[in-house]
Design a protein around this motif. Structure first.
Motif, PDB file in Angstrom:
ATOM      1  N   GLY A  33       0.740  -1.152  -0.019  1.00  0.00           N
ATOM      2  CA  GLY A  33      -0.251   0.006   0.209  1.00  0.00           C
ATOM      3  C   GLY A  33       0.833   1.476   0.164  1.00  0.00           C
ATOM      4  N   LYS A  34       0.544   2.378   0.855  1.00  0.00           N
ATOM      5  CA  LYS A  34       1.250   3.504   0.942  1.00  0.00           C
ATOM      6  C   LYS A  34       2.182   3.515   1.998  1.00  0.00           C
ATOM      7  N   ALA A  35       2.694   2.421   2.426  1.00  0.00           N
ATOM      8  CA  ALA A  35       3.422   2.313   3.864  1.00  0.00           C
ATOM      9  C   ALA A  35       4.887   3.058   3.520  1.00  0.00           C
ATOM     10  N   THR A  36       5.766   3.679   4.496  1.00  0.00           N
ATOM     11  CA  THR A  36       6.835   4.179   4.445  1.00  0.00           C
ATOM     12  C   THR A  36       7.755   3.197   4.660  1.00  0.00           C
ATOM     13  N   VAL A  37       7.305   1.920   5.613  1.00  0.00           N
ATOM     14  CA  VAL A  37       8.508   1.256   5.999  1.00  0.00           C
ATOM     15  C   VAL A  37       7.960  -0.159   5.538  1.00  0.00           C
ATOM     16  N   ARG A  38       8.893  -1.112   4.859  1.00  0.00           N
ATOM     17  CA  ARG A  38       8.559  -2.395   4.489  1.00  0.00           C
ATOM     18  C   ARG A  38       8.259  -3.231   5.633  1.00  0.00           C
ATOM     19  N   ASP A  39       7.372  -4.188   5.343  1.00  0.00           N
ATOM     20  CA  ASP A  39       7.019  -5.144   6.389  1.00  0.00           C
ATOM     21  C   ASP A  39       8.291  -6.196   6.278  1.00  0.00           C
ATOM     22  N   ALA A  40       8.467  -6.924   7.326  1.00  0.00           N
ATOM     23  CA  ALA A  40       9.711  -7.850   7.277  1.00  0.00           C
ATOM     24  C   ALA A  40       9.083  -9.110   6.670  1.00  0.00           C
ATOM     25  N   GLY A  41       9.961  -9.997   6.009  1.00  0.00           N
ATOM     26  CA  GLY A  41       9.846 -11.025   5.361  1.00  0.00           C
ATOM     27  C   GLY A  41       9.771 -11.187   3.990  1.00  0.00           C
ATOM     28  N   PRO A  42      10.226 -12.394   3.146  1.00  0.00           N
ATOM     29  CA  PRO A  42      10.539 -12.369   1.786  1.00  0.00           C
ATOM     30  C   PRO A  42       9.138 -12.096   0.960  1.00  0.00           C
ATOM     31  N   GLU A  43       7.988 -12.341   1.459  1.00  0.00           N
ATOM     32  CA  GLU A  43       6.599 -12.017   0.823  1.00  0.00           C
ATOM     33  C   GLU A  43       6.412 -10.614   0.623  1.00  0.00           C
ATOM     34  N   SER A  44       7.076  -9.708   1.435  1.00  0.00           N
ATOM     35  CA  SER A  44       6.942  -8.218   1.273  1.00  0.00           C
ATOM     36  C   SER A  44       8.114  -7.639   0.518  1.00  0.00           C
ATOM     37  N   MET A  45       8.976  -8.582  -0.004  1.00  0.00           N
ATOM     38  CA  MET A  45       9.993  -8.104  -0.868  1.00  0.00           C
ATOM     39  C   MET A  45       9.601  -7.902  -2.304  1.00  0.00           C
ATOM     40  N   ARG A  46       9.581  -6.927  -3.179  1.00  0.00           N
ATOM     41  CA  ARG A  46       9.292  -6.690  -4.651  1.00  0.00           C
ATOM     42  C   ARG A  46      10.244  -7.811  -5.386  1.00  0.00           C
ATOM     43  N   ASP A  47      11.477  -7.920  -5.013  1.00  0.00           N
ATOM     44  CA  ASP A  47      12.266  -8.917  -5.966  1.00  0.00           C
ATOM     45  C   ASP A  47      12.508 -10.117  -5.140  1.00  0.00           C
ATOM     46  N   ASN A  48      12.271 -11.454  -5.704  1.00  0.00           N
ATOM     47  CA  ASN A  48      12.573 -12.488  -5.040  1.00  0.00           C
ATOM     48  C   ASN A  48      14.074 -12.974  -5.289  1.00  0.00           C
ATOM     49  N   SER A  49      14.889 -13.447  -4.223  1.00  0.00           N
ATOM     50  CA  SER A  49      16.150 -13.659  -4.712  1.00  0.00           C
ATOM     51  C   SER A  49      16.444 -15.339  -5.118  1.00  0.00           C
ATOM     52  N   GLY A  50      15.467 -15.757  -4.908  1.00  0.00           N
ATOM     53  CA  GLY A  50      15.262 -17.207  -5.581  1.00  0.00           C
ATOM     54  C   GLY A  50      15.856 -18.472  -4.675  1.00  0.00           C
ATOM     55  N   ARG A  51      16.152 -17.885  -3.315  1.00  0.00           N
ATOM     56  CA  ARG A  51      16.515 -19.068  -2.298  1.00  0.00           C
ATOM     57  C   ARG A  51      15.692 -19.033  -1.132  1.00  0.00           C
ATOM     58  N   ALA A  52      15.640 -19.917  -0.572  1.00  0.00           N
ATOM     59  CA  ALA A  52      14.941 -20.025   0.773  1.00  0.00           C
ATOM     60  C   ALA A  52      15.536 -19.114   2.050  1.00  0.00           C
ATOM     61  N   TRP A  53      14.853 -18.552   2.789  1.00  0.00           N
ATOM     62  CA  TRP A  53      15.308 -17.872   3.629  1.00  0.00           C
ATOM     63  C   TRP A  53      15.618 -18.712   4.996  1.00  0.00           C
ATOM     64  N   THR A  54      16.741 -18.571   5.578  1.00  0.00           N
ATOM     65  CA  THR A  54      17.043 -19.210   6.838  1.00  0.00           C
ATOM     66  C   THR A  54      16.649 -18.264   8.072  1.00  0.00           C
ATOM     67  N   PRO A  55      16.546 -18.970   9.138  1.00  0.00           N
ATOM     68  CA  PRO A  55      16.102 -18.172  10.611  1.00  0.00           C
ATOM     69  C   PRO A  55      16.942 -16.939  10.686  1.00  0.00           C
ATOM     70  N   ALA A  56      18.533 -17.024  10.219  1.00  0.00           N
ATOM     71  CA  ALA A  56      19.172 -15.750  10.440  1.00  0.00           C
ATOM     72  C   ALA A  56      18.685 -14.638   9.623  1.00  0.00           C
ATOM     73  N   ASP A  57      18.162 -15.063   8.159  1.00  0.00           N
ATOM     74  CA  ASP A  57      17.673 -14.145   7.425  1.00  0.00           C
ATOM     75  C   ASP A  57      16.706 -13.264   7.788  1.00  0.00           C
ATOM     76  N   GLU A  58      15.611 -14.203   8.370  1.00  0.00           N
ATOM     77  CA  GLU A  58      14.409 -13.655   8.886  1.00  0.00           C
ATOM     78  C   GLU A  58      14.636 -12.886   9.965  1.00  0.00           C
ATOM     79  N   ALA A  59      15.543 -13.265  10.904  1.00  0.00           N
ATOM     80  CA  ALA A  59      15.828 -12.174  12.139  1.00  0.00           C
ATOM     81  C   ALA A  59      16.481 -11.075  11.800  1.00  0.00           C
ATOM     82  N   SER A  60      17.527 -11.119  10.847  1.00  0.00           N
ATOM     83  CA  SER A  60      18.177  -9.812  10.350  1.00  0.00           C
ATOM     84  C   SER A  60      17.110  -8.840   9.844  1.00  0.00           C
TER      85      SER A  60
END
Length: 73
Positions: A33-60
């Protein structure tokens, strides 16, 4: 000559303001929407990196831009 420079500067400034208003946030997915801060998590990213996220990726991603690292490291 001075009036030409002032007019050119004004056109440049107006063009820059228009560009800034119309450009989209690069990391936001379409569901943000019109958010100024992106929500956390890979589903909120525009570009997909193509790899699964690790727990460290999610925490970071959840702690960004905090100065302290997450406790899962």
């Amino acid at each position: 000559m001075l009036l030409k420079l002032l007019a050119l500067g004004g056109l440049g400034y107006a063009g820059y303001r228009y560009y800034e208003k119309t450009r989209s946030q690069p990391a936001f997915a379409g569901n943000q929407g019109k958010a100024t801060v992106r929500d956390a998590g890979p589903e909120s990213m525009r570009d997909n990196s193509g790899r699964a996220w690790t727990p460290a990726d999610e925490a970071s991603d959840q702690s960004f831009p905090a100065s302290d690292p997450p406790s899962t490291y």
